[in-house]
Write a protein that holds these residues in place. Sequence first.
Motif, PDB file in Angstrom:
ATOM      1  N   GLN A  71      39.174  82.661 -78.103  1.00  0.00           N
ATOM      2  CA  GLN A  71      40.165  83.881 -78.589  1.00  0.00           C
ATOM      3  C   GLN A  71      40.965  83.508 -77.197  1.00  0.00           C
ATOM      4  OE1 GLN A  71      38.610  87.757 -77.896  1.00  0.00           O
ATOM      5  NE2 GLN A  71      40.433  88.976 -77.558  1.00  0.00           N
ATOM      6  N   HIS A  74      43.637  82.132 -78.706  1.00  0.00           N
ATOM      7  CA  HIS A  74      44.799  81.957 -79.665  1.00  0.00           C
ATOM      8  C   HIS A  74      44.102  81.507 -80.878  1.00  0.00           C
ATOM      9  CE1 HIS A  74      47.186  84.953 -77.252  1.00  0.00           C
ATOM     10  NE2 HIS A  74      47.722  83.903 -76.060  1.00  0.00           N
ATOM     11  N   SER A  77      39.909  85.487 -83.749  1.00  0.00           N
ATOM     12  CA  SER A  77      40.285  86.883 -83.637  1.00  0.00           C
ATOM     13  C   SER A  77      39.057  87.361 -82.599  1.00  0.00           C
ATOM     14  CB  SER A  77      41.071  86.853 -84.110  1.00  0.00           C
ATOM     15  OG  SER A  77      40.091  87.652 -85.226  1.00  0.00           O
ATOM     16  N   GLY A 194      47.245  90.134 -80.428  1.00  0.00           N
ATOM     17  CA  GLY A 194      47.259  90.420 -81.560  1.00  0.00           C
ATOM     18  C   GLY A 194      47.598  91.952 -81.981  1.00  0.00           C
TER      19      GLY A 194
END
Length: 341
Positions: A71, A74, A77, A194
């Motif tokens: 995570q 990236h 998610s 995000g």
Amino acid sequence: MAQAPAFIQTLVTSTRIRLARNLANYPFPDKLDLPLASEVVYLVEKELKKLDDFKKNDMGKLTKEEATLLQEQHLISPALIRRKELAAAFISSDNSISIMVNEEDHLREQYIYKGFDLYKAYERISGIDEGLGAALDFAYDNKLGYLTACPSNLGTGMRASVMMFLPGLARSNELAAFLPTLKAGGLTVRGVFGEGTAAEGYSYQVSNERTLGLSENDILDQMIRMTMTLCDLELRAREKMLKREKIQLKDECLRAYGTLTNCAILPIKELTDCMVKVRLGVALGFFKSRDAQDFNDFLADMRPASFRLENNLQGASEYDCDLMRAEIAQRVVPELVVRVD
């Protein structure tokens, strides 16, 4: 597309293209049982093996630290982590491509490019997408485009985003004032990881919000125009900052640099706060970064899970991590950043 002006590369950390796809004749992931979810994973894995060298990561088999690392990079998610035994992630050997399986959609394909080049990022991931689409029956409607679990992704199923460093706009509150303009243009601003996450160190993810009724080129061109507009606004905001409070800002940045290069214990929060100020100092010209990408990579490597795994500190106490963090900062920061007198 013509090559972007060099100065944009100092404001845009990375570019990402993400494509949402679903397999026809299978329920959306929220309605999948374990046998069907496993079948989707198997089908995707089978085709990916023909396209590139991908490592399979079963969410249910990863440790919490391993999942957090992905995570932080990236590559997955938070939503995928919560799917556990139903989900998997296939990641390329260079960590630039990740295919999340059974998150909100059957497939979330993404490519991350270090720097600013939306068309290059799109070309790379579209090659994988075309390969998968040639073998798998994607759910598609002639009027609605690609069918997705969330209506906001209908159409191209594409989200193009850029990670931007915007201290001038953030500190002056001009970014908040500009949000309605972005929204009117079909764009949105999110945090570092995000949707639903907060900004971190003046870093923001700017992406398209509209995918229906636009072509991929329309979205990319719109993102390029708005990125350049934000860069122009950010540079003007930095000029205003320097006119208004140059000495105070310089003192703030120099003190942070002094802490990083003259400490024996360095907790993660203090490291993060100081590195943000040093990065601000680079942006304002108080420091010069020898290599912008090396600087960004160092920031990423110092995130908690990345730091522990990179330095064999799994299971170590926070105090031991603080000691090691201080030792690394003292050695590496002067190699990355030099003061401009």
